[in-house]
Every structure is written in C-alpha cells, then in structure tokens.
Design a protein around this motif. Structure first.
Motif, PDB file in Angstrom:
ATOM      1  N   VAL A 449      -0.558 -17.149  39.979  1.00 42.31           N
ATOM      2  CA  VAL A 449       0.475 -15.974  40.884  1.00 42.31           C
ATOM      3  C   VAL A 449       0.545 -16.425  41.668  1.00 42.31           C
ATOM      4  O   VAL A 449      -0.435 -16.559  42.414  1.00 42.31           O
ATOM      5  N   THR A 484       2.961 -16.513  36.376  1.00 41.09           N
ATOM      6  CA  THR A 484       3.250 -15.743  35.901  1.00 41.09           C
ATOM      7  C   THR A 484       3.462 -14.543  37.271  1.00 41.09           C
ATOM      8  O   THR A 484       2.684 -15.071  38.561  1.00 41.09           O
ATOM      9  N   ALA A 485       3.896 -13.239  37.265  1.00 44.58           N
ATOM     10  CA  ALA A 485       4.119 -12.718  38.655  1.00 44.58           C
ATOM     11  C   ALA A 485       3.186 -11.563  38.687  1.00 44.58           C
ATOM     12  O   ALA A 485       2.731 -11.287  40.101  1.00 44.58           O
ATOM     13  N   GLU A 486       1.571 -11.184  37.740  1.00 47.71           N
ATOM     14  CA  GLU A 486       0.606 -10.998  37.599  1.00 47.71           C
ATOM     15  C   GLU A 486       0.027 -11.144  36.657  1.00 47.71           C
ATOM     16  O   GLU A 486       0.167 -11.375  35.910  1.00 47.71           O
TER      17      GLU A 486
END
Ligand code: MCA
Length: 504
Positions: A449, A484-486
């Motif tokens: 992230v 990835t965003a989260e």
C-alpha cells in the motif's frame, strides 16, 4: 482426549559413539585409503587425507587461539576444503555457524551480532571482510582457498585434544528465520548431530559402499546435517557439486558410480528426464512438500520411488518414508529411530500440531530463553507444523501454524520481507504471501500500500525491487510486487492473507 502418539522406533544407542568426529575418526583410521570426498577442484580426497587435513585445520584454528566452545562462522560454496575445515572445527570442539553465502550485509549483521563469533572461514575475501566488519571485535580470519597451512610442526598436531566432545557439548549454531522476522540461532549439540545422522544411516541402509551425489548448499541442515554428516557417520563417500545442474547430476552418477541422491522438490522437478537416476539405490526428497504428481512422474520416467522425509533445523530429521515398504506420496512417513512424534491441540479433522521428542531435538535458541520456553511443552518440541496420522501411522503434513513460504526448499518468513518493505518511506503497509508455483513450490508475492507520496507506480515497484536486492537474499525477494489501495482486514484489523490469492 489424549493425542495419538507413536512410540519411538527402538533404536540402537544412537549416542554410543559420543560425536560424529569421534565416530568418523575411527572409521577413517580403519580404512584410510577409502575415497571420502570428490570435488572438481581437487578430485578425490581419501579418508586418510581428510583425517590429516581436518587435523591440520584444527591445529591452525588452535594456533590462532580458538578454544572449545568458541563460535566460528563458515561461509563458502560447497567444496571438499569446506568439509575439511568444518570437520576440523568440530574435532577441536568449536561451534560452527554455517552462513548462506547469498546473505546481504543486513542479514549477516543480525547473525554476527547474535552469534558473536571469534573467527570466520570463507572462500571469498569480500564475504570474510564483510563478516569481520560487522563484528564488534576483531575476528580471526582463515582463508579456505589454499589447502589449510599446517600451523606448526606435526608434533603440535599430536598434542591437540581432538574428538573429545561429549553428546551434550555444543556443535553447530544454525540460524532459522522466525515468525517475528529476526532469525534465531538453533544450538545443536554433538549428540543432536550424531543422533540425527545415525537415524538416517540406519533407516536408509547407508553403508561405507554408498556414494552420495551432493548438489545442495552446505550451510543448511539438508546438505550439511544430513548430506555431509550422514556420509561421515556411515563411513561412506560423497561427490560434492558446487551448483545444481541436471546434466551434471546425470554425469556424476555415471562417472562416480553413485548410489544416492538428496534434493529438494524443485531439483527433482528438473531431473525427470535424467535417465541416470535409474542407476541409484535411493533418491531422498526433503525441505519442502513433494507434490504427489512429481513423485508419480519420477517413478514412471526414472523408476525411482522418491523417499520423502521431514526435518527441521531445530531437530534434524524427524520422520521418513520407509526404505523397505510403501513410500506413500503426500506423506512424510514414520518416526525415525530414536524419535517420538505426537499431535497436540487436535482439531475436529484429527489434525494437530506436530510435536517431536528425541536425541535429535536441539536444546534451545541461543540467548532466547522466552522463545526456547515457548518452543517446548513438557520436553516435546513444538514444530509449528500441522499434521495428521493415517490408519497406518504415516504422518501427513497439512499446513503450518505460523506463516512460512518455502521457495525452492528455502524457508522464507513473510514478516522479515514485510519489515524490509515497510522501511521504505513510500510504503504505508505491506503483506507477503506464498502463491503456488510449478517450479519453486511456492513463490514469494508482496502486496504494497503506497503512501501516495512516493514515485509513480512502475518506478515504485522498481525502487522496491532494488531495495529487496540490497536487503534480502535472492530466494526471499518477492517475484511479484502488487500495489494496492488497501489490504483486506478482518474485524480485528488483522490482514486476511487468505484473501490475497492469485487472481484467475
Ligand atoms: C534460485 N532462485 C530462486 C531460488 N533458487 N528463487 C526463489 N527460490 C529459490 N529457492 C532464483 C535465482 O535468484 C535466479 O534468479 C534464478 O532463480 C535461477 O537461479 P539459479 O542460481 O540458477 O538457481 P538454481 O541453481 O536453479 O537454484 C535452484 C535450487 C536452489 C538448486 C533449487 O534454490 C537450492 O539449492 N535450493 C535448496 C535450498 C536448501 O538447501 N534447502 C534446505 C534447507 P535470477 O534469474 O533473477 O537471477 S534445510 C531444511 O529445509 C530442513 C532442515 C530440511 O528438512 O531439509
């Protein structure tokens, strides 16, 4: 409910000879002209020559002030000279700290700081300087290159107190990564090494007539603790290969009339087309699960019924498929001589944590009393592996309690890789998992992230790949890095790694 346990197979007194050096020295004295080790640099070294060279190494170490119990780092590619130096150190009563030659300075710094060695043996001046530079005190450096220089006149060696160690004396300090990310030093005694080697000598019918093709690194238990020590304990011989290459394995088998081969599944997956395997008496697989399909393919194409066994750095070998009897694919067989195995914390599916007890089991981690206490229950070592017994008592390993990725036979703990990734200012969080892989068994995959303040996507991945190359040995480096965003988390905020599966 009492968990099922299997009584140890009655074993001859595995510790009767007190230590591998003492047992081997007697075998070598009885057959000094017998071939012991072969490598491409030197050709054959006889048992008598190995006795003399290991004695010279011990004299050279003693002449530099090294004493029983002192720890000595050994970092070198596989060779007869390395085995001679290793044997010399054990004969003198030193504690060998085998180190992966691919370790970065970060990885070496932890081991040198924890092990506080007094000496280093290496075939690579860069590595020796690196180890010395990381030590808080000056180290005795011994170069492996030249055949060991005798420390003094022969009679100096005569006064040397060699092969005097008792089973309880420390012999090897093997670093094994842990779920916490920083590796712990598993302290193995001479008794552990001897019991671990003799158990497989007995179980696999290993005799002085046997000849092992050994194409494994000699800084792990597989190549060193079973390959080299088993050969020495059996009074047999070994053909040492600097690197693994399928064609070379075939040629070595033929040229040297070999009878045995050890390997990890990745190696066997590359040997299915090597006809010469048919000539061997025994092929053993370990260090990672052997896919049942590969077991079948090797049997069909080479006639070899691969024998899968189960071991750990802390216990050497625990169980093995039988030499005589069914070698059941997908299982790691039955307890070895002297070893007791039981399951704890049984689940409804009758799987439980595998606990082992026996003379092969180490005494604890160096300077880690808490980790050592947590690793044992009433004298049984908690392996952290999940397993179940089938109706014939074969042990099936079905998983691991702690996160572990095994890539090409090397253990990789996600936490160690995640810690390195999180050090980068552009990384807000990271999770590392193992994805099934045809070649490696499992491949290391990272989900990152970004903080958003760092470089753009592609260059961030390249930046992180460079960071991995600086900080981690090759086999730990993620083969894929996904931004990835989260990260998927459960109600407790814990990352749900099972949700990080390969897509498609
Ligand atoms: C090499 N590469 C790997 C691995 N090995 N990547 C992930 N995992 C690996 N294990 C990468 C290299 O970095 C290189 O990447 C590319 O693959 C080819 O490298 P090469 O040097 O040609 O590799 P190889 O010679 O084909 O090595 C494969 C190998 C090796 C022979 C299977 O991994 C190996 O020796 N494994 C055995 C490890 C071992 O001894 N385990 C025992 C631990 P690039 O192309 O990017 O440069 S003891 C243990 O587990 C317990 C006690 C027990 O029970 O035995």
């Amino acid at each position: 409910m009492d968990s099922p346990s299997l009584a140890a197979v009655p074993a001859t007194d595995l510790l009767a000879d007190r230590s591998i050096p003492r047992r081997w020295a007697a075998l070598a004295a009885a057959r000094p002209a017998s071939p012991a080790l072969f490598d491409d640099e030197r050709g054959w070294t006889t048992a008598g020559e190995l006795e003399h060279e290991s004695r010279s190494w011990a004299a050279a170490m003693a002449a530099r002030g090294l004493q029983r119990g002192d720890r000595i780092v050994m970092a070198a590619a596989p060779s007869s000279a390395l085995v001679a130096a290793h044997l010399g150190a054990l004969r003198l009563g030193l504690v060998v700290v085998p180190v992966n030659t691919a370790y970065t300075s970060r990885e070496l710094a932890h081991i040198v700081g924890d092990a506080t060695p007094v000496a280093v043996v290496s075939d690579d001046a860069r590595c020796a300087k690196l180890v010395t530079g990381l030590s808080a005190r000056p180290l005795v450096e011994l170069a492996l290159g030249a055949r060991c220089q005798k420390a003094g006149p022969a009679d100096d060696e005569g006064e040397l107190a060699l092969d005097r160690c008792e089973p309880g004396d420390p012999a090897m300090l093997v670093y094994t990564s842990g779920t916490t990310g920083s590796p712990k030093g598993a302290l193995l005694s001479h008794g552990n090494l001897l019991a671990g080697a003799l158990a497989v000598v007995e179980a696999w019918r290993w005799t002085p007539e046997d000849r092992l093709v050994l194409a494994l690194p000699l800084f792990h238990v597989h190549g060193l603790g079973v390959g080299v020590h088993g050969t020495l304990a059996a009074g047999a011989s070994a053909v040492i290969r600097r690197r693994f290459a399928p064609v070379d394995i075939g040629e070595s088998i033929t040229r040297h009339h070999a009878t045995m081969l050890f390997g990890v599944p990745t190696m066997y997956s590359r040997l299915t087309g090597v006809e010469e395997l048919r000539r061997l008496r025994l092929c053993v697989s370990g260090s990672a699960p052997l896919p049942a399909g590969l077991h079948r393919e090797l049997a069909e194409r080479t006639g070899q019924q691969l024998l899968e066994r189960y071991g750990m750095s802390e216990t050497l070998m625990n169980t093995s498929n039988p030499y005589d009897g069914e070698r059941r694919p997908g299982t790691v067989g039955l307890p070895l001589p002297g070893v007791e195995v039981r399951l704890d914390d049984l689940r409804p599916d009758s799987a439980g944590e595998v606990l082992v007890r026996g003379p092969n089991v180490f005494g604890g981690y160096l300077a880690r009393p808490e980790a050592t206490a947590a690793a044992f229950s009433d004298g049984w070592f908690r392996t952290g592996d999940l397993g179940s017994f089938d109706e014939d008592g074969y042990l099936h390993l079905v998983g691991r309690k702690a996160e572990l990725v095994i890539s090409g036979g090397y253990n990789v703990y996600p936490r160690e890789v995640e810690d390195v990734l999180r050090c980068h200012p552009a990384v807000a969080d990271a999770a590392v998992v193992g994805w099934p892989d045809e070649e490696w068994g499992e491949q290391v995959v990272a989900f990152v992230v970004p903080t958003g303040s760092g470089p753009a996507t592609d260059s961030l991945v390249e930046t992180l790949e460079r960071l991995m190359a600086e900080q981690l040995a090759f086999y730990k480096r993620p083969k894929q890095i996904h931004l990835t965003a989260e990260l998927p988390r459960n109600a407790l905020g814990k990352v749900v790694k099972s949700a990080l599966k390969p897509t498609g």
